[in-house]
Design a protein around this motif. Structure first.
Motif, PDB file in Angstrom:
ATOM      1  N   SER A  67      -2.201 -11.368 -18.042  1.00 46.08           N
ATOM      2  CA  SER A  67      -1.381 -10.615 -18.980  1.00 46.08           C
ATOM      3  C   SER A  67      -0.046 -10.191 -18.376  1.00 46.08           C
ATOM      4  CB  SER A  67      -2.139  -9.375 -19.457  1.00 46.08           C
ATOM      5  OG  SER A  67      -1.342  -8.608 -20.321  1.00 46.08           O
ATOM      6  N   GLU A  68      -0.075  -9.701 -17.140  1.00 45.00           N
ATOM      7  CA  GLU A  68       1.135  -9.215 -16.491  1.00 45.00           C
ATOM      8  C   GLU A  68       1.344  -9.948 -15.173  1.00 45.00           C
ATOM      9  OE1 GLU A  68       1.005  -5.023 -15.951  1.00 45.00           O
ATOM     10  OE2 GLU A  68       1.012  -4.560 -18.089  1.00 45.00           O
ATOM     11  N   VAL A  69       2.581 -10.386 -14.930  1.00 47.86           N
ATOM     12  CA  VAL A  69       2.913 -11.114 -13.701  1.00 47.86           C
ATOM     13  C   VAL A  69       4.044 -10.390 -12.988  1.00 47.86           C
ATOM     14  CG1 VAL A  69       3.741 -13.284 -12.716  1.00 47.86           C
ATOM     15  CG2 VAL A  69       2.210 -13.316 -14.699  1.00 47.86           C
ATOM     16  N   TYR A  70       3.828 -10.115 -11.703  1.00 53.95           N
ATOM     17  CA  TYR A  70       4.866  -9.520 -10.869  1.00 53.95           C
ATOM     18  C   TYR A  70       5.181 -10.498  -9.735  1.00 53.95           C
ATOM     19  CZ  TYR A  70       3.628  -5.216 -13.296  1.00 53.95           C
ATOM     20  OH  TYR A  70       3.381  -4.279 -14.265  1.00 53.95           O
ATOM     21  N   LEU A  71       6.410 -10.969  -9.703  1.00 54.64           N
ATOM     22  CA  LEU A  71       6.839 -11.879  -8.645  1.00 54.64           C
ATOM     23  C   LEU A  71       7.526 -11.058  -7.559  1.00 54.64           C
ATOM     24  CD1 LEU A  71       7.555 -13.502 -11.623  1.00 54.64           C
ATOM     25  CD2 LEU A  71       7.662 -15.335  -9.946  1.00 54.64           C
ATOM     26  N   MET A  72       6.907 -11.006  -6.386  1.00 53.41           N
ATOM     27  CA  MET A  72       7.437 -10.226  -5.283  1.00 53.41           C
ATOM     28  C   MET A  72       8.413 -11.100  -4.502  1.00 53.41           C
ATOM     29  SD  MET A  72       5.798  -7.532  -6.001  1.00 53.41           S
ATOM     30  CE  MET A  72       6.354  -6.509  -4.633  1.00 53.41           C
ATOM     31  N   ILE A 102      10.185  -8.418  -8.699  1.00 48.80           N
ATOM     32  CA  ILE A 102      10.294  -7.176  -7.932  1.00 48.80           C
ATOM     33  C   ILE A 102      11.033  -7.485  -6.636  1.00 48.80           C
ATOM     34  CG2 ILE A 102       9.054  -5.289  -6.816  1.00 48.80           C
ATOM     35  CD1 ILE A 102       8.661  -5.326  -9.812  1.00 48.80           C
ATOM     36  N   MET A 103      12.172  -6.848  -6.418  1.00 48.53           N
ATOM     37  CA  MET A 103      12.939  -7.054  -5.197  1.00 48.53           C
ATOM     38  C   MET A 103      12.301  -6.259  -4.058  1.00 48.53           C
ATOM     39  SD  MET A 103      15.178  -9.105  -6.282  1.00 48.53           S
ATOM     40  CE  MET A 103      16.043  -9.626  -7.766  1.00 48.53           C
ATOM     41  N   SER A 104      11.672  -6.967  -3.144  1.00 49.46           N
ATOM     42  CA  SER A 104      11.064  -6.337  -1.974  1.00 49.46           C
ATOM     43  C   SER A 104      11.765  -6.873  -0.729  1.00 49.46           C
ATOM     44  CB  SER A 104       9.557  -6.649  -1.936  1.00 49.46           C
ATOM     45  OG  SER A 104       8.907  -5.956  -0.906  1.00 49.46           O
ATOM     46  N   LEU A 105      13.063  -6.576  -0.643  1.00 50.38           N
ATOM     47  CA  LEU A 105      13.936  -7.237   0.326  1.00 50.38           C
ATOM     48  C   LEU A 105      13.620  -6.865   1.768  1.00 50.38           C
ATOM     49  CD1 LEU A 105      17.318  -6.867  -1.590  1.00 50.38           C
ATOM     50  CD2 LEU A 105      15.632  -8.694  -1.739  1.00 50.38           C
ATOM     51  N   GLU A 106      12.990  -5.723   2.000  1.00 53.16           N
ATOM     52  CA  GLU A 106      12.691  -5.307   3.367  1.00 53.16           C
ATOM     53  C   GLU A 106      11.370  -5.867   3.880  1.00 53.16           C
ATOM     54  OE1 GLU A 106      14.812  -3.618   5.257  1.00 53.16           O
ATOM     55  OE2 GLU A 106      16.201  -3.711   3.577  1.00 53.16           O
ATOM     56  N   SER A 107      10.604  -6.490   3.009  1.00 54.64           N
ATOM     57  CA  SER A 107       9.280  -6.993   3.413  1.00 54.64           C
ATOM     58  C   SER A 107       9.426  -8.200   4.324  1.00 54.64           C
ATOM     59  CB  SER A 107       8.458  -7.367   2.182  1.00 54.64           C
ATOM     60  OG  SER A 107       8.201  -6.225   1.385  1.00 54.64           O
ATOM     61  N   ARG A 108       8.594  -8.252   5.351  1.00 55.27           N
ATOM     62  CA  ARG A 108       8.618  -9.349   6.305  1.00 55.27           C
ATOM     63  C   ARG A 108       7.245 -10.001   6.484  1.00 55.27           C
ATOM     64  NH1 ARG A 108      12.929  -8.977   5.071  1.00 55.27           N
ATOM     65  NH2 ARG A 108      14.834  -8.538   6.242  1.00 55.27           N
TER      66      ARG A 108
END
Length: 717
Positions: A67-72, A102-108
């Motif tokens: 139902s819901e999709v979140y693209l990290m 979803i902008m998760s720019l600091e994730s490594r």
């Protein structure tokens, strides 16, 4: 492509519906295996059979009634955002109630992503966690049903891993990251997980603690599985990542950590499918293998004529040939079998094409040989070229009579000149991957010393020369009229260790590292490493050195990624040093390796330039050396370690990183001038000339500044 009969679900009668099923899509793999292509475009948007990889993943989720999709999104997040905004998945007819980037720019790492998911409160129920490079025709309905049953039967259940049974020689199986799963035979509960990387192409194994198997009447050891990184999870999973900041990787950290934890006492199960097709595009080898599987219809109904993109018009012909509208083929060209050709592509007289994918708006000239290769949109292959087992990225040009040998990767907009022969396993990129804007020689100006200003001008002129060199072609690689640079990647060595680094799957040279596991305890084989003396215990064994280096680098890396305080990192390092009885030399070596690895990550991902990346890492973490360096000899040893390690990293920035690291160590008073000179003039340092060119100017400045100070003191006296 959304199912034809699907309807946009409204929220009017949510109370009568089952709880919504959510999905977390990991668009970043946190690896560099597809460099240099992924320096321009994220892996999830690279085309496979002329369809971006993310489309296969979203199609799978749509068929699974998500139902819901979140693209990290991490690297190239803006490209992914734009693609989704313009895609059919964002239309009112989409089967998803919600799709959001979803902008998760600091994730490594995957761990960082899941901690971000938990912090944002995105998960409200059960969810599917999936990599954005999965190609599958799997129907998750049965697996989700089993997931619900396990939740009711086992209160400690948190997740189910979806695994695909495959023969050891299956071309879609990764030969880079094989793994072993130990499962309860009756329930498929996972008792133990261990990745089994290959060392120099040799088979390795796992050591299993017998206590792990207690309570299980009968268990099975499985290393015949493709792990697609598709997991059905409960809402507890993100919070477990949040509570365990050392969990970075999905399998080797999270799964292995949960199974071995006496505190968590949570259970993870496996769901093994045999009939469905499922694989991950995680290496050049799997890219080639999965492409051929799609063309040969092993992934049906995921086939080219499904026309997953709204503007595609493929039709299927015999011998697995797929063509779009407006394709222009010469009467004398030969399209043999297993070929995909995009719209508005032209193929000339006498050209032979077999087992290849050609994108849209491509021009293939006369008398071209094209075998087992992938030509992306807008590329041009001129007359008489031979292209075998290679990738030619979008808008690249291969001029007349050039030859691309197996494993060649020609990057976006690269031009290969006439008659040029590209050797095996060569990767070429249009512009240097590294961010050169900050990669300039440091300026050490002094208002009191005129000569220092002259040196600064020399430095700037040298920088301008280096910058100009980087912005022109390398004729030794692409020819006099070509455009491009050689790209060298340390990850290539990992693939070569399996006997074959080319993108084509060659069975004759296959050396699979997990062919069989005959027993539960086999000793790891380690690559040769020089022994170092210890004042405490005489000689360290190769195994001791290797194990300490691995553990210490991992310790420092965790501290860097999670921004631990210095004292905590020092405590962990010292505890590890004492437990394994190694010298401070090994501690310094591991610390330098971890810091340089972090610097390289920032540069490779274009997050920071060489100067800023080195300054950011070394200024924050050089206090570690204050508990590792105690006398003059230790300072000399630290500098020698740094020089040795820098000489082995990417040559496009290693001398710059070495220079900036030296300056930080000096400014932070980790090393003294006298010991810098002692190290610099030593025979061992003189032998490593690769990284001395930039540092030489700084050493000269340092000596001149010291001489000026001495003269001033004499005048004062």
């Amino acid at each position: 492509m959304p199912p034809k009969n699907s309807k946009k679900i409204t929220g009017n009668n949510d109370s009568d519906e089952e709880p919504k099923l959510q999905a977390i899509v990991l668009t970043d793999c946190f690896q560099t295996k597809f460099m240099p292509l992924t320096s321009i475009k994220p892996r999830c948007l690279l085309p496979l059979a002329n369809v971006p990889l993310i489309e296969y993943t979203l199609e799978f989720l749509a068929q699974s009634n998500v139902s819901e999709v979140y693209l990290m999104c991490c690297s190239h997040a803006d490209q992914i955002q734009q693609y989704i905004d313009e895609s059919i998945w964002n239309l009112s007819s989409s089967p998803f109630k919600k799709i959001q980037t979803i902008m998760s720019l600091e994730s490594r790492s995957v761990g960082d992503i899941m901690r971000d998911v938990d912090s944002r409160g995105l998960i409200t129920g059960d969810f599917i966690m999936v990599s954005g490079d999965v190609v599958t025709n799997m129907d998750l309905t049965k697996a989700i049903s089993i997931h619900k049953q396990r939740k009711l039967a086992d209160r400690d259940y948190i997740a189910t891993m979806i695994l695909k049974e495959a023969s050891e020689l299956h071309r879609a199986r990764s030969r880079i990251e094989p793994a072993c799963f130990i499962l309860d035979k009756e329930t498929d509960k996972c008792l133990y997980y261990q990745d089994i990387p290959s060392i120099n192409g040799s088979k390795t194994s796992v050591n299993i603690d017998p206590e792990v198997l207690e309570g299980s009447m009968e268990f099975i050891i499985r290393n015949d599985l493709i792990d697609c990184h598709v997991d059905i999870c409960t809402p507890q999973v993100p919070s477990i990542f949040q509570d365990n900041f050392d969990y970075q990787f999905l399998r080797s950290d999270f799964v292995k950590g949960v199974l071995s934890s006496d505190l968590l006492k949570k259970h993870i199960y496996a769901y093994i499918t045999k009939e469905d097709y499922a694989a991950r595009v995680e290496s050049w080898q799997t890219y080639d293998g999965i492409s051929q599987d799609v063309i040969e219809r092993w992934c049906y109904p995921i086939v080219p004529e499904r026309n997953m993109l709204i503007d595609q018009t493929y039709t299927y012909e015999s011998k697995h040939i797929y063509k779009e509208n407006n394709v222009r083929l010469s009467q004398s060209c030969k399209i043999q079998s297993r070929v995909v050709i995009g719209s508005d592509t032209i193929i000339g007289d006498g050209t032979n094409v077999v087992a290849s994918v050609i994108g849209k708006n491509c021009h293939i000239g006369n008398n071209v040989t094209l075998e087992n290769s992938y030509i992306w949109d807008g590329a041009k292959i001129e007359d008489g070229c031979i292209v075998k087992h290679s990738i030619v990225a979008a808008n690249a040009i291969v001029k007349k009579n050039a030859m691309l040998n197996s494993g060649s990767v020609i990057g976006f907009d690269v031009v290969i000149d006439e008659n040029v022969i590209i050797p095996n396993d060569t990767k070429i990129i249009k512009d240097p991957v590294k961010n050169l804007s900050d990669s300039t020689i440091l300026s050490f100006e002094s208002s009191d010393d005129e000569s220092n200003n002259d040196d600064s001008e020399d430095d700037e002129s040298d920088d301008e020369f280096i910058h100009n060199i980087k912005k022109t072609h390398d004729p030794s690689i692409v020819g006099e009229n070509g455009i491009g640079f050689l790209y060298e990647d340390e990850d290539d060595d990992e693939e070569q260790g399996f006997g074959n680094s080319t993108i084509i799957y060659q069975l004759a040279s296959l050396n699979v590292s997990d062919v069989s596991i005959a027993s539960t305890t086999i000793v790891h084989q380690h690559r040769h490493k020089k022994r170092t003396t210890s004042t405490v215990s005489g000689y360290l064994t190769e195994d001791d050195e290797e194990e300490f280096s691995k553990e210490a680098i991992a310790t420092v890396t965790r501290a860097l990624e999670n921004n631990h305080d210095i004292d905590t990192a020092l405590l962990e390092l010292n505890t590890l040093r004492m437990s394994m009885n190694v010298t401070y030399h090994e501690v310094r070596e591991a610390t330098c390796a971890a810091l340089l690895k972090r610097v390289g990550h920032f540069i490779e991902t274009q997050t920071l330039g060489a100067k800023d990346a080195t300054g950011k890492v070394f200024k924050r973490w050089c206090p570690l050396f204050k508990r590792q360096v105690f006398d003059d000899d230790d300072q000399v040893d630290l500098l020698m370690i740094l020089q040795t390690l820098c000489s082995s990293i990417d040559k496009t920035y290693n001398s710059l990183v070495f220079l900036y690291a030296l300056v930080v160590l000096y400014d932070e008073e980790i090393v003294e001038e006298e010991n810098i000179y002692k190290w610099w003039d030593s025979e061992e340092s003189l032998r490593l000339v690769e990284v001395r060119d930039k540092a030489e100017k700084w050493i000269e400045w340092l000596r001149e500044a010291e001489s000026d100070e001495d003269d001033e003191e004499e005048e004062d006296e």
